[in-house]
Every structure is written in structure tokens, then in C-alpha cells.
Design a protein around this motif. Sequence first.
Motif, PDB file in Angstrom:
ATOM      1  N   ASP A 283     -18.021  -6.593   2.250  1.00  0.00           N
ATOM      2  CA  ASP A 283     -16.894  -6.949   3.096  1.00  0.00           C
ATOM      3  C   ASP A 283     -17.446  -7.477   4.414  1.00  0.00           C
ATOM      4  OD1 ASP A 283     -14.322  -7.190   4.102  1.00  0.00           O
ATOM      5  OD2 ASP A 283     -14.100  -5.066   4.581  1.00  0.00           O
TER       6      ASP A 283
ATOM      7  N   THR B 197      -8.433  -8.666  -4.617  1.00  0.00           N
ATOM      8  CA  THR B 197      -9.535  -8.380  -3.691  1.00  0.00           C
ATOM      9  C   THR B 197      -9.009  -8.477  -2.261  1.00  0.00           C
ATOM     10  OG1 THR B 197     -10.152 -10.703  -3.761  1.00  0.00           O
ATOM     11  CG2 THR B 197     -11.349  -9.227  -5.223  1.00  0.00           C
ATOM     12  N   GLY B 198      -9.329  -7.470  -1.458  1.00  0.00           N
ATOM     13  CA  GLY B 198      -8.873  -7.489  -0.074  1.00  0.00           C
ATOM     14  C   GLY B 198      -7.451  -6.991   0.115  1.00  0.00           C
TER      15      GLY B 198
ATOM     16  N   LYS C  19      -7.260  -1.589  -1.353  1.00  0.00           N
ATOM     17  CA  LYS C  19      -7.272  -0.471  -2.309  1.00  0.00           C
ATOM     18  C   LYS C  19      -8.002   0.731  -1.714  1.00  0.00           C
ATOM     19  CE  LYS C  19      -9.109  -3.029  -5.617  1.00  0.00           C
ATOM     20  NZ  LYS C  19      -8.950  -4.375  -5.053  1.00  0.00           N
TER      21      LYS C  19
ATOM     22  N   ARG D 200      -2.911  -7.896   6.115  1.00  0.00           N
ATOM     23  CA  ARG D 200      -2.858  -8.711   7.341  1.00  0.00           C
ATOM     24  C   ARG D 200      -2.622 -10.187   7.049  1.00  0.00           C
ATOM     25  NH1 ARG D 200      -8.313  -7.207   9.309  1.00  0.00           N
ATOM     26  NH2 ARG D 200      -8.348  -4.966   9.524  1.00  0.00           N
TER      27      ARG D 200
ATOM     28  N   GLN E  18       0.839  -1.207   0.000  1.00  0.00           N
ATOM     29  CA  GLN E  18       0.000   0.000   0.000  1.00  0.00           C
ATOM     30  C   GLN E  18       0.868   1.249   0.000  1.00  0.00           C
ATOM     31  OE1 GLN E  18      -2.263  -0.993   3.575  1.00  0.00           O
ATOM     32  NE2 GLN E  18      -4.171  -1.052   2.382  1.00  0.00           N
TER      33      GLN E  18
HETATM   34  P1  ADP Z   1     -10.039  -3.928  -1.513  1.00  0.00           P
HETATM   35  O1  ADP Z   1     -10.759  -2.625  -1.786  1.00  0.00           O
HETATM   36  O2  ADP Z   1      -8.703  -4.000  -2.188  1.00  0.00           O
HETATM   37  O3  ADP Z   1     -10.867  -5.161  -1.743  1.00  0.00           O
HETATM   38  P2  ADP Z   1     -10.263  -3.086   1.206  1.00  0.00           P
HETATM   39  O4  ADP Z   1      -9.767  -1.704   1.092  1.00  0.00           O
HETATM   40  O5  ADP Z   1     -11.723  -3.317   1.299  1.00  0.00           O
HETATM   41  O6  ADP Z   1      -9.668  -3.962   0.026  1.00  0.00           O
HETATM   42  O7  ADP Z   1      -9.518  -3.758   2.441  1.00  0.00           O
HETATM   43  C1  ADP Z   1      -9.851  -5.030   2.946  1.00  0.00           C
HETATM   44  C2  ADP Z   1      -9.923  -4.990   4.468  1.00  0.00           C
HETATM   45  O8  ADP Z   1      -8.646  -4.725   5.036  1.00  0.00           O
HETATM   46  C3  ADP Z   1     -10.844  -3.916   4.972  1.00  0.00           C
HETATM   47  O9  ADP Z   1     -11.581  -4.438   6.054  1.00  0.00           O
HETATM   48  C4  ADP Z   1      -9.892  -2.808   5.433  1.00  0.00           C
HETATM   49  O10 ADP Z   1     -10.444  -2.050   6.488  1.00  0.00           O
HETATM   50  C5  ADP Z   1      -8.678  -3.588   5.889  1.00  0.00           C
HETATM   51  N1  ADP Z   1      -7.408  -2.857   5.708  1.00  0.00           N
HETATM   52  C6  ADP Z   1      -7.008  -2.181   4.612  1.00  0.00           C
HETATM   53  N2  ADP Z   1      -5.759  -1.680   4.774  1.00  0.00           N
HETATM   54  C7  ADP Z   1      -5.348  -2.045   6.013  1.00  0.00           C
HETATM   55  C8  ADP Z   1      -4.132  -1.836   6.764  1.00  0.00           C
HETATM   56  N3  ADP Z   1      -3.106  -1.158   6.263  1.00  0.00           N
HETATM   57  N4  ADP Z   1      -4.082  -2.350   8.001  1.00  0.00           N
HETATM   58  C9  ADP Z   1      -5.109  -3.044   8.507  1.00  0.00           C
HETATM   59  N5  ADP Z   1      -6.273  -3.271   7.862  1.00  0.00           N
HETATM   60  C10 ADP Z   1      -6.409  -2.784   6.612  1.00  0.00           C
END
Ligand code: ADP
Length: 745
Positions: free
Chosen positions: A561, A237-238, A241, A393, A212
Amino acid sequence: MKTVRVSPDLAADGEFDYRVPEHLAGTLAVGSQVRVPFGRTHRRAFVTAFPDAPACPPEKLRDIEAVLPAPPLFDGDILSLARWMARYYLCSLPAAFRAVLPAAVRREGADFLRRLRVRATEKALALPEADLAALAKRSPRQAEALVFLRAAGAEGGELADLCRRARVDRPVWDALEKKGLAEKTMGVRARSPAAPADGVVATAPPRLTEEQEAALGAIREEMASEHPRVVLLHGVTGSGKTEVYLQAIATALAKGQGAIALVPEISLTPQTQERFLSRFGGQVAVLHSRLGDGERYDEWQRIARGEARVVVGARSALFAPVRPLGLILVDEEHESAYKQEEAPRYNARDVAVQRAALCGAAVVLGSATPSLESYANALRGRYRLAEMPHRVRERAMPEVHLVDMRHERSGEGAMRLFSTPLVEAVRARLAAGEQTILFLNRRGYATALACEACGEILGCPDCSVRFTYHRARGRLVCHTCGAERAVPETCPHCGAPYRKTGVGTERIEETAQKLFPNAHIARMDSDTTARKGSHDRILGAFRRGETDILIGTQMIAKGLDFPRVTLVGVMNADAGLQMPDFRSGERTFQLLTQVAGRAGRGEVPGEVFFQTFQPDNPTLQAAAKEDYKAFWESESAMRQVFRYPPFSRLARLVFSGPSEDATQAAAKAAGARLKDIAPAGTKVLGPAAAPLAKAKGAWRFQLLVRSESADGKTSLPSLLRTFLRACPPPSGVTVTPTIDPVSFL
Ligand code: ADP
Ligand code: ZN
């Protein structure tokens, strides 16, 4: 003497020139709303330009009367953008203006004249009696008006009302205003706030993962550059983003700039909104399709005044008056929902790139499954690629199984729909108190009704589409025109009974209820969410764990989510592959990747089952591994061989009309003519009957025009514009051009 060009509603009536009186000159900008004399009446109009040479001699021009005390709702860049859209997407300029300035905003704005309020200034309230007497001598009407105004107190009153009560006309108030004795304000209507930021728990930005961090760094670099490159953020995914988007927005805000985040309408759920609200609170304006006209208007005002600097919304939010605009985010950039299917037939993702270029803003296109067009741009170096190949994570990607339904076929009844491994997996989740999502992209109960003897399938008489049987309604429904009819007892040709074939979500729900009698099951599709609030109700119950199994269409495939979902079943993974569209493989890959991505987002790893009759299909195999590169390799090879985008550019002309022969003849004549004038490297394909050969009573034929250089960007629109001007279709036939078409039905 300065002149100004205005348009009464920016859509239909053309533009007119006026003179700007000296005392108003400093207050005008493109997008300002003014009051002008118009024939014998007055109208509200938008300033569109300051012409050097007015359309007629200056002495013939009339003066504008007032500048409305409201911030400009668009600017010169937005006007340029609308002109570009009209040229590129082959629509009229008014149609492009209608797209960039929503009807609600235009119409409500006209209401200003009625909502304008006027009040006494402090100077007026403290005006010594002697001065008032002096004023009464010079201009008795102004003095009279001032008396009324002072009596109205600090709040003042509605302009129209005060005119009536003081029996004076509008110019009298203008004169008082010039003397600093009166000021005009906007009447504010009491409305419930559109996006309640209260009640949302504030979140602090988490520490970013290395991936990130790197992606955000790339975005920040582009934001700092004078000519930012588009960033394509490819993250599984996850992978987090959304968190990258949030921190990029924070960067823009810290620089004093605003940001626009586009999401597909279907993913604009309360959960998505909350993620933005919890970080940026009252600075967020959410523009979704359920806003009333008044609410939409208020949100635009809030944005134009600079109170809301973060705009989250579907397609049309792209045109919100954010100033200065530092960043545009397009989430799920591959989504076909960004293409508007009526004029102007624009793709918000591509127009976003255009808007950003006009004002020097940065653009981020984000996706787990980028469109081939965007990915090709990244590989060619035109876009900057940022990749996030891992989940945050250390969450594992779900384990995906391809279930060969050819071996399950022998099964009876329910087992034809639910394979043994899927049934066992659902039972295990029920026992463990975890949740399951079952996906099928067909609503209704049975997708066709066929005669047992002659095989005749019941179709809608106005559309070349089969009727779908809906059990809850007990009726047949056409999904193209919405026509409904009763289910016939027997086939009119041979008298045999009908058999229901093809499976929809209603049928899956019924079968699931039989297989898992103790489970709490909910269904979410456009039939169960037709009523306001039902969408949130179904998802709310699922979030609270009151529902064990959620069955649904693409409505549940994207963006959700829910950490307790550990199992996803795709009932028919092949369904999209047969669509008559060169992108059917790409769509299937995107959809399956998205659906699979709903599983295992919490502590417990996820498991996914794709039920399929083609377990060897490379697209399904790539989706099962969420292997974008493997998908790109096989798909781009196919596109290159057949010269499809991104290795060419396409336009589509659909001819439609009530007479099949006349419509076909018009398409044929147009095709022949186009072939004559097409330059080298441009190919005209067809005409052919459109896959949806008849819709709502009109026959449909299509021509495809392909420009084989990937840079045919400008040549296709200009070729078609010339052609359409020179060869309009005969009466009774309409032609609809689409540049960069997404739907081929
Ligand atoms: P995407 O949009 O790529 O599918 P998300 O932004 O929804 O992913 O993130 C997935 C999950 O991880 C969410 O619950 C988000 O709150 C959590 N998350 C995102 N970045 C971090 C981080 N740096 N540390 C801890 N949790 C995070
Ligand atoms: Zn129909």
C-alpha cells in the motif's frame, strides 16, 4: 480414582494412561503438561483425555508426578480438529498433531523440566523457627531443603540446581509444595521481544464508509449468533477490508474473546504487522516463519496465558491456543499459499471453517478475487456474502490498458520487452516524481537457453524443467531442485552457440536501466531477498521514495500500500495462462487484479498497462476492469462443462519412484483397481505423466479422482483411505494423496 491419558510428545510415541493423585485432580485439563514416570526415567507429557475406562486395570497404573506450571497449549477442540484433519486429508494422526502443535512448541516444552524453578512462599519465608524445628523432626529432608530454599530468597533457584545443592530428590520439593511452603515457576529466558509494539504509532479507528459499516454489521450479526455462518467479504482492492477486520477484532475483544487473523506468508510484511500492532499494541502476537524456536514458544505461551489475544500469522497460526476464540479472519482467502504442500496437505482456509464450527466462532473469508469455491458457497447460500464494490475516500479504480504486443513485435531490442505506451508512461512518472511498479512472474535473466542451430533446450537432468540463466551468478539454475551448472560454450550435438530466450526479472532490470538511465531502480525477487533484512530494506527505500521503479515477482504483487505508486506495468500478462492447470485462468485473474490494485492508492489516480499477445482474452479483459462477476460468468461456465470444482470435488494421487516403468505400472494398476471400487458419480482419470514428469530424480505419474456431486466432501477421503489400506504401492514407489489439490505440477 481418576485416570488421565497422556502423550509424551503428541506425535510419535502413542498414548499412555496414568492415575491422578488426589491433590492434583483439580489442576488438570486437556492440554496440560505433566511429568510422568516412564520406564525408569521421567518424561514430560501432554494430557489428551480423561478416559472412563483406562487401558489396563487401575491398580496397575502409575501416578503422574506433577503438573507443570504452564497453561495448556491446546484443548479438546484442537485435538478434535487434528483428528478430523487426519481423516479428511489422509495423513497419520502424528502428522496432524505435528501440524497443530509446532515442533518449536513441543520441543521447547520438553525443556521445561530443566527450566523449572522453585522458590519459597511467603509462608515459608515467615515460618517461625519452632515450626521449622518441628518439621525437622518429622521429615528432616524436607526441613533441609527448606533451609536451602529460604536462603535462595524470593527469586528461588532452578529446581535441578537446588536438588543438587540440597542433595534431595524431586518428591521432597513436591511435598513442600503440598504444604504451601514452596512453589514452582517457569524460568523465563531473556529474549528480545518478538513483536515490538513500542515505536508503533497508535491509530484510532477511522469512521467507516457505508459499505464497510454494512459489512461489519453482517460480521457482528454472525458473531452474535449461536451458529455463525461463514461471511465471505468480497471487496475490491483498496475498499478497506483490513479496517473491517480490525473493527471486527475490536468487537471480539470487547466481548472478552480473542481472534486469529490469517494472512498469506508473503503478505506478512512489516506494514501488515504494523496495522494490527498500531491498533491493538501488546495484545498482538505475530507468528511468522522467521521466528526462532524460542521466540515461537514464548509467543505461544503468551497466547495461552491470555496476554496476547489477537494472533496474526500465516497458515499455522490457525492452531494458536486462543481461548475463548470468537473470530477467525482469512485474508486473501483465494491464495494457494493456504494449501500446505506436504503432509498434512490441508488448506488453512477450509480448516479455519472447521475450527470455528467446533467452538462456535465466526469466520470471515476476505478477498478482492474470491476463489470460485467460496463464491459458489456464497451463491448457494451456504456462506453469507458481504460486498464492498468501491474504494474508500472516493479513490478511483486505476485505468487499465491492454497493450497488444503483436504490434510491438517489430521493435528492436528493448522495445520487444517494453511497449511504447509503457515506456512513455514510465517517463511521465519519472518526470512527475511518482513511482512505478513493473511486474514479471519469472526470476532470473533468461528462462531458457536454446541452441541456435538445432533448437535443443538445456534442461536439468534430474527434473523435467528447463534451466534458467542467472546473470548475476553467471550460471544456469534449476528452479525445481536448485541444481546449478556452468553455461556451456556450444551445443554438444551440433556445436552451434546457445541463444538466451524467455525473459526474467534480471533482464527487465537491465533493460529498464538502459531505457531510463537516470532512474533509481530496485529489483525484488527471491534472489535479491535471500539475505535476512533485505526484504525490509528494499521496501523501506521504496516507501521513502528513494527508488523510482520497483521491479519484481509476485513478492510485490500483493498487499503493498504505497500511495505514491501511480503506474503499474505487467510485462507479460499472458504468462500464467498456459499453465497445465484448470485454475490457470483463475490464478491469472487474481494475480492481475492484485497487481493492478497497487496503483493509485493515494491522491493521484493510477494507471496500469497489461502487455499481452491475447488482448481479446476474456480473463484479461475481466481483470482489466476488475470485473469479478464477468470473470465468474465465463470461468464458472467452463468449470461446469468440464466438471471441475466448485462443481465437483477432486483428489490427486501422485506416484513417484526412481524407475519410470515401475512407477507407471504402479499407477496403472492403482487406476484399474480404483475404477473397480469407485461408487457411481466418482470418476477416475489417468494415469498420466504429471506435468512435472520428473523431479529431483524421481519419475512422477498421477491419477485424478473426481466426485461429481459437490457434496462428495466425505466420500472421496473414505474411498481413498480404503483403497490405500488395501492396495499399498509396490516397494520403490511412493504414493502421495492430496484432497482438494491446488497444485497440479
Ligand atoms: P484493502 O485491504 O481492501 O485493499 P485497505 O484496508 O488496505 O484496503 O484500505 C485501503 C486504504 O484506505 C488504507 O490506506 C486504509 O488505511 C484506508 N482506509 C480504510 N478504511 C478507511 C476509512 N473508513 N476511512 C479512511 N481511510 C480508510
Ligand atoms: Zn533439477
